[in-house]
Design a protein around this motif. Structure first.
Motif, mmCIF file in Angstrom:
data_model
loop_
_atom_site.group_PDB
_atom_site.id
_atom_site.type_symbol
_atom_site.label_atom_id
_atom_site.label_comp_id
_atom_site.label_asym_id
_atom_site.label_seq_id
_atom_site.Cartn_x
_atom_site.Cartn_y
_atom_site.Cartn_z
ATOM 1 N N ARG A 51 18.090 -37.035 -18.061
ATOM 2 C CA ARG A 51 17.166 -35.913 -17.972
ATOM 3 C C ARG A 51 15.752 -36.293 -18.392
ATOM 4 N NH1 ARG A 51 19.662 -30.756 -18.364
ATOM 5 N NH2 ARG A 51 17.698 -30.126 -17.385
ATOM 6 N N VAL A 52 15.625 -37.316 -19.227
ATOM 7 C CA VAL A 52 14.323 -37.704 -19.778
ATOM 8 C C VAL A 52 13.809 -38.932 -19.033
ATOM 9 C CG1 VAL A 52 13.061 -38.436 -21.836
ATOM 10 C CG2 VAL A 52 14.910 -36.748 -22.029
ATOM 11 N N ALA A 53 12.755 -38.750 -18.254
ATOM 12 C CA ALA A 53 12.220 -39.842 -17.441
ATOM 13 C C ALA A 53 11.303 -40.760 -18.236
ATOM 14 C CB ALA A 53 11.469 -39.270 -16.241
ATOM 15 N N GLY A 54 10.691 -40.241 -19.306
ATOM 16 C CA GLY A 54 9.781 -41.026 -20.119
ATOM 17 C C GLY A 54 9.342 -40.212 -21.316
ATOM 18 N N LEU A 55 8.848 -40.899 -22.342
ATOM 19 C CA LEU A 55 8.436 -40.247 -23.579
ATOM 20 C C LEU A 55 6.988 -40.581 -23.909
ATOM 21 C CD1 LEU A 55 11.528 -41.061 -25.850
ATOM 22 C CD2 LEU A 55 10.970 -38.824 -24.886
ATOM 23 N N LEU A 56 6.216 -39.555 -24.227
ATOM 24 C CA LEU A 56 4.888 -39.728 -24.815
ATOM 25 C C LEU A 56 4.967 -39.113 -26.202
ATOM 26 C CD1 LEU A 56 1.816 -40.388 -24.674
ATOM 27 C CD2 LEU A 56 1.481 -38.095 -23.764
ATOM 28 N N VAL A 57 4.868 -39.953 -27.248
ATOM 29 C CA VAL A 57 5.079 -39.452 -28.598
ATOM 30 C C VAL A 57 3.883 -39.796 -29.477
ATOM 31 C CG1 VAL A 57 7.580 -39.553 -28.395
ATOM 32 C CG2 VAL A 57 6.363 -41.530 -29.294
ATOM 33 N N LEU A 58 3.548 -38.883 -30.381
ATOM 34 C CA LEU A 58 2.407 -39.082 -31.259
ATOM 35 C C LEU A 58 2.614 -38.328 -32.562
ATOM 36 C CD1 LEU A 58 -0.297 -36.574 -30.239
ATOM 37 C CD2 LEU A 58 1.438 -37.163 -28.569
ATOM 38 N N GLY A 59 2.136 -38.924 -33.655
ATOM 39 C CA GLY A 59 2.155 -38.252 -34.943
ATOM 40 C C GLY A 59 3.524 -38.012 -35.526
ATOM 41 N N GLY A 60 4.506 -38.831 -35.173
ATOM 42 C CA GLY A 60 5.850 -38.650 -35.710
ATOM 43 C C GLY A 60 6.700 -39.873 -35.464
ATOM 44 N N THR A 108 -2.058 -39.593 -41.958
ATOM 45 C CA THR A 108 -1.338 -39.934 -43.181
ATOM 46 C C THR A 108 0.120 -39.500 -43.136
ATOM 47 O OG1 THR A 108 -2.063 -37.855 -44.191
ATOM 48 C CG2 THR A 108 -3.414 -39.814 -44.598
ATOM 49 N N LEU A 109 0.470 -38.558 -42.250
ATOM 50 C CA LEU A 109 1.853 -38.120 -42.125
ATOM 51 C C LEU A 109 2.675 -39.072 -41.271
ATOM 52 C CD1 LEU A 109 1.334 -34.278 -41.663
ATOM 53 C CD2 LEU A 109 1.966 -35.518 -43.735
ATOM 54 N N ALA A 110 2.048 -39.694 -40.301
ATOM 55 C CA ALA A 110 2.700 -40.703 -39.464
ATOM 56 C C ALA A 110 1.736 -41.878 -39.356
ATOM 57 C CB ALA A 110 3.028 -40.131 -38.093
ATOM 58 N N PRO A 111 1.637 -42.689 -40.391
ATOM 59 C CA PRO A 111 0.627 -43.751 -40.444
ATOM 60 C C PRO A 111 0.834 -44.804 -39.373
ATOM 61 C CG PRO A 111 2.155 -43.936 -42.278
ATOM 62 C CD PRO A 111 2.457 -42.638 -41.614
ATOM 63 N N PRO A 112 -0.220 -45.533 -39.021
ATOM 64 C CA PRO A 112 -0.144 -46.542 -37.962
ATOM 65 C C PRO A 112 0.979 -47.558 -38.159
ATOM 66 C CG PRO A 112 -2.425 -46.151 -38.551
ATOM 67 C CD PRO A 112 -1.598 -45.382 -39.537
ATOM 68 N N ALA A 113 1.259 -47.935 -39.402
ATOM 69 C CA ALA A 113 2.320 -48.917 -39.635
ATOM 70 C C ALA A 113 3.669 -48.388 -39.164
ATOM 71 C CB ALA A 113 2.383 -49.284 -41.120
ATOM 72 N N ASP A 114 3.937 -47.098 -39.379
ATOM 73 C CA ASP A 114 5.197 -46.512 -38.930
ATOM 74 C C ASP A 114 5.263 -46.429 -37.413
ATOM 75 O OD1 ASP A 114 5.736 -46.267 -41.575
ATOM 76 O OD2 ASP A 114 5.892 -44.079 -41.605
#
Length: 308
Positions: free
Chosen positions: A121-130, A259-265
């Protein structure tokens, strides 16, 4: 009847367990997109998914007990897995057999879990801040020695932060309601504040035609005790141990000042996913409002990768 120049609409539907959900649909034609929003966020936060000619058929929903959706009869049914059930229900109501899923904040964990459970059902994911876990990183990264703070300590700190929302949420909401409607998210307002928009938006794109104050007001209307319960329930969701088998194209957008989803994560998440593209923007946790056109470009590129 919805006027033809404004095809957007909302409808109520029943989740798999009978909970009433409030679904939003932009009423447009185009690439199917499901927005797995941040907790308490509204579709207003995604300006490039509005309008009959935006190029996307976009849908989303308000989480259980928020924004017109009802609380479940069994109030323990607020886990990430329950939200995934709701996402798939909303897809069905929108007539989408397969779609791109956009995840923001806690919605990232929901989006990733949906891709694990229903890869057809999921063709692709765009994710940010988590991240793949539903817990926020409340404690700061201790670079170059992040191992000094074990992940379990971060999770406990996130739980404490969730409880504190019950205390700090109401007075914060009162202050938000005092914000003037003239606080525009646009480039003109940034200029008046002495900020160079080109430094914040490398795309040089136009600003969203909404106000930051209005988005904040929508968020401030929530029941903060219930919102705290949703945050705490999401924080219980563990990081899946099979992310390496998730074979869908993924674009991960990281805010350098988040700061909630820092670049390292976010970088670590991209490293374990087989088909991941990592994008960094000089913004905070609120990238949909800060860089709408940059995100629109990434979504269009993802649709090409996903062959939609």
């Amino acid at each position: 009847m919805t006027p033809p120049e404004d095809p957007e609409y909302r409808e109520d539907l029943l989740a798999r367990d009978g909970t009433l959900l409030r679904r939003w649909d932009n009423g447009a034609q185009g690439v199917p997109v499901v927005v797995s929003n941040g907790l308490g966020a509204s579709p207003t936060a995604w300006p490039f998914l509005h309008g009959a000619d935006c190029g996307y058929h976009a849908t989303s929903w308000h989480h259980r007990g928020l924004g017109g959706s009802a609380r479940p009869d069994d109030e323990t049914r607020i886990s990430v897995h329950d939200h995934v059930d709701d996402l798939l229900t909303v897809m069905d109501a929108a007539g989408m057999s397969r779609a791109l899923v956009v995840g923001w904040s806690v919605g990232v964990a929901i989006a990733i879990e949906a891709a694990r459970r229903a890869p057809d059902r999921v063709a692709g994911l765009l994710v940010l801040g988590g991240a793949a876990t539903g817990a926020f990183r409340v404690l700061p990264q201790l670079s170059p020695l992040p191992a000094q703070v074990p992940e379990g300590v971060h999770r406990r700190a996130a739980q404490i932060g969730g409880w504190l929302l019950r205390v700090v949420g109401p007075p914060t909401a009162g202050l938000i309601n005092l914000l003037p409607r003239s606080l525009d998210a646009g480039r003109d307002a940034l200029g008046r504040a002495g900020v160079d928009p080109a430094q914040l938006d490398p795309t040089g794109s136009a600003a969203p035609m909404i106000t930051l104050a209005e988005v904040a007001r929508e968020f401030a209307r929530h029941d903060w005790t219930w919102f705290s319960r949703l945050v705490l329930a999401a924080a219980e969701h563990p990081t899946p141990d099979d992310l390496g088998s998730l074979h869908v194209p993924v674009t991960i957008v990281s805010g350098d000042l988040d700061t909630l989803a820092p670049p390292a994560d976010m970088t670590a998440l991209a490293a374990v996913l087989p088909d991941a593209r990592l994008v960094r923007l000089p913004g905070s946790h609120f990238l949909p409002l800060q860089f709408p056109d940059a995100l629109a470009g990434e979504l269009a590129a993802l649709a090409t990768r996903a062959q939609l």
